[in-house]
Design an enzyme around this catalytic site. Structure first.
Site, PDB file in Angstrom:
ATOM      1  N   GLU A   1       9.550 -10.505  -2.009  1.00 41.35           N
ATOM      2  CA  GLU A   1      10.568  -9.456  -2.105  1.00 41.35           C
ATOM      3  C   GLU A   1      11.988  -9.990  -2.134  1.00 41.35           C
ATOM      4  O   GLU A   1      12.869  -9.387  -2.750  1.00 41.35           O
ATOM      5  CB  GLU A   1      10.406  -8.464  -0.946  1.00 41.35           C
ATOM      6  CG  GLU A   1       9.143  -7.626  -0.996  1.00 41.35           C
ATOM      7  CD  GLU A   1       7.953  -8.281  -0.319  1.00 41.35           C
ATOM      8  OE1 GLU A   1       6.892  -7.643  -0.241  1.00 41.35           O
ATOM      9  OE2 GLU A   1       8.090  -9.456   0.120  1.00 41.35           O
TER      10      GLU A   1
ATOM     11  N   ASN B   1      19.909 -34.552  -5.656  1.00 40.83           N
ATOM     12  CA  ASN B   1      20.710 -35.454  -4.822  1.00 40.83           C
ATOM     13  C   ASN B   1      20.154 -35.523  -3.402  1.00 40.83           C
ATOM     14  O   ASN B   1      20.890 -35.710  -2.438  1.00 40.83           O
ATOM     15  CB  ASN B   1      22.190 -35.042  -4.827  1.00 40.83           C
ATOM     16  CG  ASN B   1      22.364 -33.533  -4.817  1.00 40.83           C
ATOM     17  OD1 ASN B   1      21.541 -32.807  -4.236  1.00 40.83           O
ATOM     18  ND2 ASN B   1      23.406 -33.048  -5.463  1.00 40.83           N
TER      19      ASN B   1
ATOM     20  N   HIS C   1       0.086   0.517  10.512  1.00 37.00           N
ATOM     21  CA  HIS C   1       0.491  -0.856  10.212  1.00 37.00           C
ATOM     22  C   HIS C   1       1.873  -0.822   9.547  1.00 37.00           C
ATOM     23  O   HIS C   1       2.270   0.169   8.945  1.00 37.00           O
ATOM     24  CB  HIS C   1      -0.523  -1.529   9.287  1.00 37.00           C
ATOM     25  CG  HIS C   1      -0.687  -0.866   7.957  1.00 37.00           C
ATOM     26  ND1 HIS C   1      -1.309   0.358   7.806  1.00 37.00           N
ATOM     27  CD2 HIS C   1      -0.289  -1.242   6.723  1.00 37.00           C
ATOM     28  CE1 HIS C   1      -1.301   0.702   6.537  1.00 37.00           C
ATOM     29  NE2 HIS C   1      -0.685  -0.241   5.844  1.00 37.00           N
ATOM     30  N   HIS C   2       2.604  -1.897   9.637  1.00 38.13           N
ATOM     31  CA  HIS C   2       3.966  -2.064   9.115  1.00 38.13           C
ATOM     32  C   HIS C   2       5.011  -1.299   9.935  1.00 38.13           C
ATOM     33  O   HIS C   2       6.192  -1.324   9.587  1.00 38.13           O
ATOM     34  CB  HIS C   2       4.100  -1.630   7.646  1.00 38.13           C
ATOM     35  CG  HIS C   2       3.269  -2.419   6.683  1.00 38.13           C
ATOM     36  ND1 HIS C   2       2.691  -3.622   6.996  1.00 38.13           N
ATOM     37  CD2 HIS C   2       2.913  -2.162   5.380  1.00 38.13           C
ATOM     38  CE1 HIS C   2       2.013  -4.075   5.947  1.00 38.13           C
ATOM     39  NE2 HIS C   2       2.128  -3.217   4.965  1.00 38.13           N
TER      40      HIS C   2
ATOM     41  N   GLU D   1      26.291 -28.811   2.285  1.00 36.47           N
ATOM     42  CA  GLU D   1      26.284 -28.884   3.743  1.00 36.47           C
ATOM     43  C   GLU D   1      26.748 -30.264   4.210  1.00 36.47           C
ATOM     44  O   GLU D   1      27.495 -30.387   5.188  1.00 36.47           O
ATOM     45  CB  GLU D   1      24.886 -28.588   4.284  1.00 36.47           C
ATOM     46  CG  GLU D   1      24.226 -27.342   3.710  1.00 36.47           C
ATOM     47  CD  GLU D   1      24.936 -26.055   4.086  1.00 36.47           C
ATOM     48  OE1 GLU D   1      26.029 -26.100   4.678  1.00 36.47           O
ATOM     49  OE2 GLU D   1      24.404 -24.980   3.770  1.00 36.47           O
TER      50      GLU D   1
ATOM     51  N   ASP E   1       0.793  -1.225   0.000  1.00 39.38           N
ATOM     52  CA  ASP E   1       0.000   0.000   0.000  1.00 39.38           C
ATOM     53  C   ASP E   1       0.829   1.280   0.000  1.00 39.38           C
ATOM     54  O   ASP E   1       0.346   2.322  -0.443  1.00 39.38           O
ATOM     55  CB  ASP E   1      -1.005   0.013   1.154  1.00 39.38           C
ATOM     56  CG  ASP E   1      -0.397  -0.264   2.510  1.00 39.38           C
ATOM     57  OD1 ASP E   1       0.793  -0.632   2.562  1.00 39.38           O
ATOM     58  OD2 ASP E   1      -1.103  -0.138   3.520  1.00 39.38           O
TER      59      ASP E   1
ATOM     60  N   ASP F   1      18.409 -29.458  -5.800  1.00 35.91           N
ATOM     61  CA  ASP F   1      17.030 -29.605  -5.350  1.00 35.91           C
ATOM     62  C   ASP F   1      16.777 -28.858  -4.044  1.00 35.91           C
ATOM     63  O   ASP F   1      15.713 -28.247  -3.856  1.00 35.91           O
ATOM     64  CB  ASP F   1      16.644 -31.084  -5.213  1.00 35.91           C
ATOM     65  CG  ASP F   1      17.615 -31.885  -4.352  1.00 35.91           C
ATOM     66  OD1 ASP F   1      18.751 -31.426  -4.126  1.00 35.91           O
ATOM     67  OD2 ASP F   1      17.241 -32.991  -3.919  1.00 35.91           O
TER      68      ASP F   1
ATOM     69  N   GLY G   1      18.896 -33.414  -1.182  1.00 31.17           N
ATOM     70  CA  GLY G   1      19.211 -32.533  -0.069  1.00 31.17           C
ATOM     71  C   GLY G   1      20.377 -31.614  -0.320  1.00 31.17           C
ATOM     72  O   GLY G   1      20.737 -31.322  -1.460  1.00 31.17           O
TER      73      GLY G   1
ATOM     74  N   GLY H   1      26.976 -16.366  -1.105  1.00 29.02           N
ATOM     75  CA  GLY H   1      26.585 -17.762  -0.982  1.00 29.02           C
ATOM     76  C   GLY H   1      25.227 -17.998  -0.368  1.00 29.02           C
ATOM     77  O   GLY H   1      25.079 -18.852   0.502  1.00 29.02           O
TER      78      GLY H   1
END
Length: 603
Positions: free
Chosen positions: A81, A502, A146-147, A508, A58, A475, A504, A445
């Site tokens: 966003e 793969n 608001h916000h 990591e 808004d 994925d 996951g 990253g």
């Protein structure tokens, strides 16, 4: 570009800047009036901005009316966003001398974009963040809107923005607003980093003088101090002479970010010195160039490349970013005494620093001075940079096999986007065709960045008449930002998406938690995804390959190769398989941690 041409461009930019200041002092109400919203949009179109990213809210709706009705700027409605900020980042990386622009609403919208803006700051990408904010009257009275945070601090979000932008412009005076807009845009272009600009709801239609619009905005590159610059050139030539022309050049990210590709190309052509690239500098030099030797990543570099770089008597790096992943975990194998660093705002020669001597003006002067070393530089051997497809007994699609094999799929003028994770590392060993651009986010990253960025990249590539846009994403990363494929389909964009399945987060798992559940994800029905995201039966294609034979067949299939729509290829890979450079880099970190703490991480 010659020294004279570079200096003329800089002087012209400085003259235009001074003319703008004069116009500010002389601006009168008698000049033609335009709304402030129109003023801002005109500035953007003057810079070649054709697309604006964001989400309506808004406090920006009045401005979005002007955007939607504008003849030269298309509003790209994003799904959120964060993705909009990623898209603006991707757009800015491809569009030369332009900006990526993202528009959000006050508070909830702008904070959602924060991660994307921070990434653009980290990676030196010029993104203009326009935040629609409450009217100036509301800002003074501070009602419980608001916000807001409920405590009257209407400027709290701007304080957040100050941490991740190079400049913030809080518009609170209509008369000074045009000057503040111009300054914000110039800062964004010149420093190649994001800026933050507020646009109060009551300023959108407020009238201002159009006089300043007659003078274009330009990236202003400061001229180097002549005596210091001459001394720097003398010192570098002295080192080249002492090295008997045995010099290697390493190009990196800032060659892109600060627009010196032409200067670097001319420098290499005239000197004949061999050139290598850091990961973030890949494709800054066409990889079919006969003096290009490949990617240098410190101690995890291919042994032949590593030897050729590190045995040189002098290494000159241009636009270097020695972050962990970009430098092989800080393992550059040559001492400071043999190193010269050229940057956008300063130069390092061995142990000495020269602030204010930037490479835009320095490179043409170095070219003129060092071209006499061509006979020596051009004789330094360079091993051709070629893909090596391994002979494997398995039919499983391994990282070791996939990346060199996919190299033959690329064409000149392709734009390739790789995701944080296995794709960023796997692509480094693949020689790319001439005039190809690689877009990646190695430093910041942020997982999922590549999907939103591909939207911006594809729009910029279409504007510029570039070739195919090809995305490689895992994925796990895809699930974070997958919805941004929807506007790609809606807008008729045609990226080719290789989805590396793969099960996951392989990057990591490689770092820690190889068998931990937190690195696992749900397995989606990927080949049905494009139907859900907007396909109307003929606008997309999906494929799935589970082994090397199926991949080979697909890469030779005319229907796939001639595909003229959004295309997804699901590639099944082992859940623990990682590219060589990723595995080696993580191993270096673990050895360092073990040496420091004595603890072995064997998970």
């Amino acid at each position: 570009m010659t020294t004279a041409n570079v200096e003329v461009e800089s002087l012209k930019g400085e003259v235009d800047r001074l003319r703008l200041e004069v116009q500010t002092l002389q601006a009168k109400q008698g000049h033609e009036q335009v709304t402030l919203g129109h003023y801002l949009l005109t500035r953007l179109t003057q810079l070649g901005v054709k697309h604006m990213f964001g989400v309506p809210g808004d406090f920006n709706l009045g401005f979005l009316d002007l955007v939607e009705d504008h003849p030269d700027i298309d509003w790209i409605g994003n799904c959120n966003e964060l993705n909009a900020a990623y898209a603006a980042d991707g757009y800015a990386r491809i569009k030369p001398n332009a900006l990526g622009v993202v528009t959000t609403t006050f508070g909830v919208g702008e904070l959602s974009a924060t991660n994307g803006i921070a990434g653009a700051f980290s990676e030196m990408v010029p993104v203009l963040h326009i935040a629609g904010v409450p009217s100036t009257t509301q800002q003074k009275k501070r009602p419980l809107l608001h916000h807001t945070l409920g405590d009257g601090r209407y400027g709290a979000y701007a304080e957040v923005a100050k941490q991740i932008t190079v400049h913030t412009a809080w518009l609170d005076n209509v008369e000074t607003a045009p000057r503040m807009i111009d300054e914000a845009i110039i800062q964004c272009m010149t420093k190649a980093r994001p800026v933050y600009l507020t646009l109060p709801t009551d300023f959108v239609t407020a009238e201002v003088s159009s006089e300043r619009l007659n003078i274009p905005l330009q990236r202003v590159v400061s001229v180097n101090d002549p005596p210091t610059e001459n001394f720097v050139v003398d010192q570098i030539e002295k080192l080249v002479r002492e090295a008997e022309g045995d010099v290697v050049i390493i190009v990196d990210a800032c060659v892109f970010r600060y627009d010196v590709r032409d200067e670097v190309k001319e420098f290499l052509k005239k000197t004949g010195f061999p050139v290598y690239a850091a990961p973030m500098g890949k494709t800054a030099i066409d990889e079919d160039y006969e003096r290009y030797g490949g990617i240098y990543v410190g101690s995890i570099t291919d042994p032949e490349i590593k030897e050729n770089v590190e045995k040189a008597k002098l290494i000159i790096s241009v636009g270097g970013v020695q972050s962990d992943f970009n430098s092989g975990m800080f393992t550059y194998g040559f001492p400071t005494s043999r190193h010269v660093e050229l940057h956008s705002t300063h130069t390092h020669i061995q142990y000495a620093a020269y602030p204010g001597v930037g490479f835009k003006h320095l490179l043409p002067k170095l070219t003129e001075r060092l071209q006499s070393y061509y006979d020596l530089g051009s004789k330094i051997p360079v091993i051709p940079y070629k893909a090596k497809i391994p002979a494997e007994e398995t039919d499983v699609i391994t990282q070791r096999y996939f990346w060199p094999r996919i190299g033959s799929f690329f064409k000149p003028n392709d734009v390739i986007v790789t995701e944080t994770g296995t794709a960023n590392f796997g692509i480094l060993d693949v020689p790319l065709p001439p005039k190809t651009l690689l877009v990646s986010q190695i430093f910041w990253g942020s997982i999922g960045w590549s999907v939103g960025a591909t939207l911006g990249v594809a729009l910029a590539a279409r504007d510029l008449g570039l070739g195919r846009v090809v995305l490689f994403v895992g994925d796990g990363s895809m699930q974070l930002t997958v919805q941004e494929i929807s506007p790609m389909i809606r807008l008729g964009l045609k990226p080719i998406i290789f989805l590396l399945n793969n099960n996951g987060y392989v990057i990591e798992r490689t770092i820690h938690g190889k068998h931990r559940k937190y690195n696992d994800i749900a397995d989606w029905k990927w080949t049905q995804l494009l139907d859900t995201l907007g396909d109307r039966e003929t606008e997309t294609k999906s494929f799935k390959v589970t082994n090397q034979a199926e991949l080979e067949s697909l890469l030779q299939d005319a229907a796939f190769l001639d595909s003229d729509c959004t295309t997804l290829v699901e590639v099944i890979m082992d859940r623990l398989d990682a590219p060589r450079l990723l595995a080696d880099g993580v191993a270096i970190n673990k050895r360092a941690a073990r040496a420091a703490t004595g603890k072995v991480d064997d998970d």
